[in-house]
Scaffold this active site. Sequence first.
Site, PDB file in Angstrom:
ATOM      1  N   GLY A   1      16.331  33.006  10.533  1.00 26.35           N
ATOM      2  CA  GLY A   1      14.933  32.571  10.668  1.00 26.35           C
ATOM      3  C   GLY A   1      14.840  31.362  11.569  1.00 26.35           C
TER       4      GLY A   1
ATOM      5  N   LYS B   1       0.789  25.669  26.142  1.00 27.10           N
ATOM      6  CA  LYS B   1       1.863  25.154  25.286  1.00 27.10           C
ATOM      7  C   LYS B   1       1.930  25.962  23.978  1.00 27.10           C
ATOM      8  CE  LYS B   1       4.638  22.376  23.079  1.00 27.10           C
ATOM      9  NZ  LYS B   1       5.986  22.013  23.360  1.00 27.10           N
TER      10      LYS B   1
ATOM     11  N   VAL C   1      10.644  13.799  21.258  1.00 23.03           N
ATOM     12  CA  VAL C   1      10.042  14.091  22.557  1.00 23.03           C
ATOM     13  C   VAL C   1       9.978  12.818  23.410  1.00 23.03           C
ATOM     14  CG1 VAL C   1       7.927  14.815  23.722  1.00 23.03           C
ATOM     15  CG2 VAL C   1       8.735  16.076  21.726  1.00 23.03           C
TER      16      VAL C   1
ATOM     17  N   GLU D   1       5.129  19.342  26.565  1.00 23.30           N
ATOM     18  CA  GLU D   1       6.581  19.292  26.655  1.00 23.30           C
ATOM     19  C   GLU D   1       7.159  20.661  26.334  1.00 23.30           C
ATOM     20  OE1 GLU D   1       8.504  16.613  27.754  1.00 23.30           O
ATOM     21  OE2 GLU D   1       9.462  18.544  27.942  1.00 23.30           O
TER      22      GLU D   1
ATOM     23  N   CYS E   1       8.267  22.818  16.052  1.00 22.71           N
ATOM     24  CA  CYS E   1       7.173  23.349  16.874  1.00 22.71           C
ATOM     25  C   CYS E   1       6.679  24.742  16.514  1.00 22.71           C
ATOM     26  CB  CYS E   1       7.586  23.361  18.339  1.00 22.71           C
ATOM     27  SG  CYS E   1       7.582  21.726  19.051  1.00 22.71           S
TER      28      CYS E   1
HETATM   29  C1  UDX Z   1      11.020  25.037  21.024  1.00 21.35           C
HETATM   30  C2  UDX Z   1      10.759  25.599  22.427  1.00 21.35           C
HETATM   31  O1  UDX Z   1      11.898  26.374  22.851  1.00 21.35           O
HETATM   32  C3  UDX Z   1      10.467  24.490  23.401  1.00 21.35           C
HETATM   33  O2  UDX Z   1      10.148  25.019  24.684  1.00 21.35           O
HETATM   34  C4  UDX Z   1       9.312  23.651  22.867  1.00 21.35           C
HETATM   35  O3  UDX Z   1       9.056  22.554  23.736  1.00 21.35           O
HETATM   36  C5  UDX Z   1       9.618  23.146  21.459  1.00 21.35           C
HETATM   37  O4  UDX Z   1       9.932  24.234  20.595  1.00 21.35           O
HETATM   38  P1  UDX Z   1      13.104  23.906  19.813  1.00 21.35           P
HETATM   39  O5  UDX Z   1      12.309  24.100  18.569  1.00 21.35           O
HETATM   40  O6  UDX Z   1      13.690  22.576  20.081  1.00 21.35           O
HETATM   41  O7  UDX Z   1      12.209  24.261  21.090  1.00 21.35           O
HETATM   42  O8  UDX Z   1      14.326  24.948  19.826  1.00 21.35           O
HETATM   43  P2  UDX Z   1      14.500  26.485  20.187  1.00 21.35           P
HETATM   44  O9  UDX Z   1      15.729  26.631  20.991  1.00 21.35           O
HETATM   45  O10 UDX Z   1      13.286  27.093  20.771  1.00 21.35           O
HETATM   46  O11 UDX Z   1      14.812  27.146  18.768  1.00 21.35           O
HETATM   47  C6  UDX Z   1      13.846  27.232  17.735  1.00 21.35           C
HETATM   48  C7  UDX Z   1      14.401  28.001  16.568  1.00 21.35           C
HETATM   49  O12 UDX Z   1      14.571  29.379  16.901  1.00 21.35           O
HETATM   50  C8  UDX Z   1      15.781  27.520  16.091  1.00 21.35           C
HETATM   51  O13 UDX Z   1      15.825  27.514  14.696  1.00 21.35           O
HETATM   52  C9  UDX Z   1      16.723  28.553  16.674  1.00 21.35           C
HETATM   53  O14 UDX Z   1      17.916  28.670  15.953  1.00 21.35           O
HETATM   54  C10 UDX Z   1      15.882  29.804  16.564  1.00 21.35           C
HETATM   55  N1  UDX Z   1      16.275  30.865  17.514  1.00 21.35           N
HETATM   56  C11 UDX Z   1      16.177  30.656  18.857  1.00 21.35           C
HETATM   57  C12 UDX Z   1      16.709  32.102  17.030  1.00 21.35           C
HETATM   58  O15 UDX Z   1      16.786  32.310  15.815  1.00 21.35           O
HETATM   59  N2  UDX Z   1      17.034  33.090  17.915  1.00 21.35           N
HETATM   60  C13 UDX Z   1      16.935  32.926  19.277  1.00 21.35           C
HETATM   61  O16 UDX Z   1      17.236  33.881  20.025  1.00 21.35           O
HETATM   62  C14 UDX Z   1      16.499  31.658  19.756  1.00 21.35           C
HETATM   63  P1  ADP Z   2       8.279  14.444  18.079  1.00 26.00           P
HETATM   64  O1  ADP Z   2       9.276  15.536  17.780  1.00 26.00           O
HETATM   65  O2  ADP Z   2       6.921  14.984  18.413  1.00 26.00           O
HETATM   66  O3  ADP Z   2       8.786  13.460  19.089  1.00 26.00           O
HETATM   67  P2  ADP Z   2       8.798  12.501  15.963  1.00 26.00           P
HETATM   68  O4  ADP Z   2       8.327  12.498  14.552  1.00 26.00           O
HETATM   69  O5  ADP Z   2      10.264  12.590  16.252  1.00 26.00           O
HETATM   70  O6  ADP Z   2       8.005  13.687  16.699  1.00 26.00           O
HETATM   71  O7  ADP Z   2       8.271  11.195  16.695  1.00 26.00           O
HETATM   72  C1  ADP Z   2       6.984  10.705  16.646  1.00 26.00           C
HETATM   73  C2  ADP Z   2       7.045   9.175  16.527  1.00 26.00           C
HETATM   74  O8  ADP Z   2       5.726   8.667  16.695  1.00 26.00           O
HETATM   75  C3  ADP Z   2       7.558   8.632  15.201  1.00 26.00           C
HETATM   76  O9  ADP Z   2       8.696   7.824  15.419  1.00 26.00           O
HETATM   77  C4  ADP Z   2       6.364   7.812  14.645  1.00 26.00           C
HETATM   78  O10 ADP Z   2       6.768   6.623  13.980  1.00 26.00           O
HETATM   79  C5  ADP Z   2       5.601   7.470  15.910  1.00 26.00           C
HETATM   80  N1  ADP Z   2       4.185   7.137  15.692  1.00 26.00           N
HETATM   81  C6  ADP Z   2       3.263   7.813  14.954  1.00 26.00           C
HETATM   82  N2  ADP Z   2       2.053   7.197  15.014  1.00 26.00           N
HETATM   83  C7  ADP Z   2       2.197   6.103  15.801  1.00 26.00           C
HETATM   84  C8  ADP Z   2       1.303   5.065  16.259  1.00 26.00           C
HETATM   85  N3  ADP Z   2       0.011   5.053  15.916  1.00 26.00           N
HETATM   86  N4  ADP Z   2       1.828   4.097  17.043  1.00 26.00           N
HETATM   87  C9  ADP Z   2       3.136   4.121  17.413  1.00 26.00           C
HETATM   88  N5  ADP Z   2       4.010   5.061  17.024  1.00 26.00           N
HETATM   89  C10 ADP Z   2       3.563   6.054  16.227  1.00 26.00           C
END
Ligand code: UDX
Ligand code: ADP
Length: 472
Positions: free
Chosen positions: A274, A223, A15, A163, A279
């Site tokens: 699945g 969210k 993110v 986000e 998230c």
């Molecule tokens: C999701 C939300 O879409 C996004 O808005 C939020 O900020 C974070 O979580 P993400 O997890 O990155 O995003 O991907 P997404 O495209 O939503 O897919 C999630 C899962 O659902 C994947 O495993 C995907 O393959 C699956 N999926 C999605 C399905 O199986 N069928 C669909 O029709 C859509």
């Molecule tokens: P997301 O999908 O929410 O972005 P990630 O696991 O990819 O999650 O990223 C989260 C990041 O935050 C990791 O790289 C982790 O090292 C960092 N992080 C966690 N705690 C702290 C902290 N206290 N200070 C700085 N970075 C941190």
Amino acid sequence: MKKIKTITCIGAGYVGGPTMAVIASKCPEIKVNVVDINEKRIAQWNDADVNNIPIYEPGLAEIVAETRDKNLFFSTEVDQAIDEAEMIFISVNTPTKTYGIGKGKAADLKYIELCARQIARVAKDDKIVVEKSTLPVRTAEALTSILHNTGNGVKYHILSNPEFLAEGTAIQDLLKPDRILIGGDSDTQEAREAMQALVDVYAHWLTDEQILTTNVWSSELSKLTANAFLAQRISSINAMSELCEKTEADVDEVAKAIGMDSRIGPKFLKASVGFGGSCFQKDILNLVYISQSLGLQEVADYWEQVIIMNDHQKRRFAQHIVKTLYNTVSGKKISLLGWAFKKDTNDTRESAAIYVSDYLLSEHAKIVVYDPKVSSEQVYADLEYLGTHDPAFIREQVKVVSSPTEACFQAHAVAIMTEWNEFNTYNWKEIYQHMMKPAFLFDGRNILNRYEMKEIGFEVYAIGKGPSIQIA
Ligand code: UDX
Ligand code: ADP
Ligand code: UDX
């Protein structure tokens, strides 16, 4: 009104990284620091070869190349970056708790709290603190409490800015979002100005109509609600997929027919093995936990069913493989194409492939994995993390290879786990020739033309397709 000159983002993950890269690119006059405690991750973000950044996301490397070391900086100097910024995004991970109260459901907020305490310790002047991580409702309250009780006279304004980007399309989602949501307090002039400061950042590339402001609690709950609704659509169509398999219905036809109803809409109705990703499951479990904590058992049960259905879908796919292969996969080579939770990302968190493999390992299958973007170490780490099987056993049974031909060579079955486009471009005739016979194909994403595959000679199973083509 306060003009933002420096933004710091704590957490350089899926993110924080892409979001800050886009902000830096759209706001050239703002300095953007992205900090993380993970030194390796920061070193990768700073790698001279921009293709080695730790996150694969279409379009991201180009934006990083354009902005890095101009107004976008990656570092482990968290204190310095906090001190320097007027606005601090918290974008650290909030995994589901694996211990104590709320284990398996509640979000683990220890990383958020550590961040808040660090900000409180370091800050010498007023800060706008933006929650970017997905958080349970009322986290802002906890943040406010920690930050306001430090006694050093610094004023904090807490905003929620959830986000909505999806991995694999993060850059497009950031550049052209359906909406940006900013939750904040509008009681005082100062609070309104803090909210406006964040609106102004996004206004560099978005119109007023695209930026929605609400109170902080609505923003936090929206969210969770958005992710719960999206995941619910997938569990709903997946529930129908099982019904389709028992009848002459075709789930893609059903999805198309219902999607044309403008009240339902066509998106997010693709039946699959699945849903995965960091998230959906986490946020729904969180919603379930919050509802239970508030005594709303029916609400909790309603949303929990989305997860129950998703677990069922993963398990029944694996069970179907075993059943089709004459009730035993012991010692048989099963080729899994795709390990990421969806295409165009190297993220594997909660990917269905992990759970299907775990099940097949319990049946002593030999698994060969090919994914265009996921490393072998990640595959092993994902399986070991589940703790079902001994690491030595996992390494003995699971091989990760770098080409689909190698993965499918002499395999008893091929299972499509991720919808990577390249899977459609393979020479399936050649793959078929080199497989054990009968050659089974399990399409967990419905991306291959099953009639063509059948013509080649495969025994095909596709999610939600009627019994006329089913094997078992
Ligand atoms: C999701 C939300 O879409 C996004 O808005 C939020 O900020 C974070 O979580 P993400 O997890 O990155 O995003 O991907 P997404 O495209 O939503 O897919 C999630 C899962 O659902 C994947 O495993 C995907 O393959 C699956 N999926 C999605 C399905 O199986 N069928 C669909 O029709 C859509
Ligand atoms: P997301 O999908 O929410 O972005 P990630 O696991 O990819 O999650 O990223 C989260 C990041 O935050 C990791 O790289 C982790 O090292 C960092 N992080 C966690 N705690 C702290 C902290 N206290 N200070 C700085 N970075 C941190
Ligand atoms: C429904 C379907 O909409 C229609 O396509 C199908 O052919 C028959 O069933 P109907 O029952 O006439 O139509 O009305 P509808 O507008 O769908 O409303 C059904 C119920 O849901 C009503 O009690 C309505 O008040 C309620 N509703 C609808 C809500 O509570 N909230 C909403 O957002 C929409």
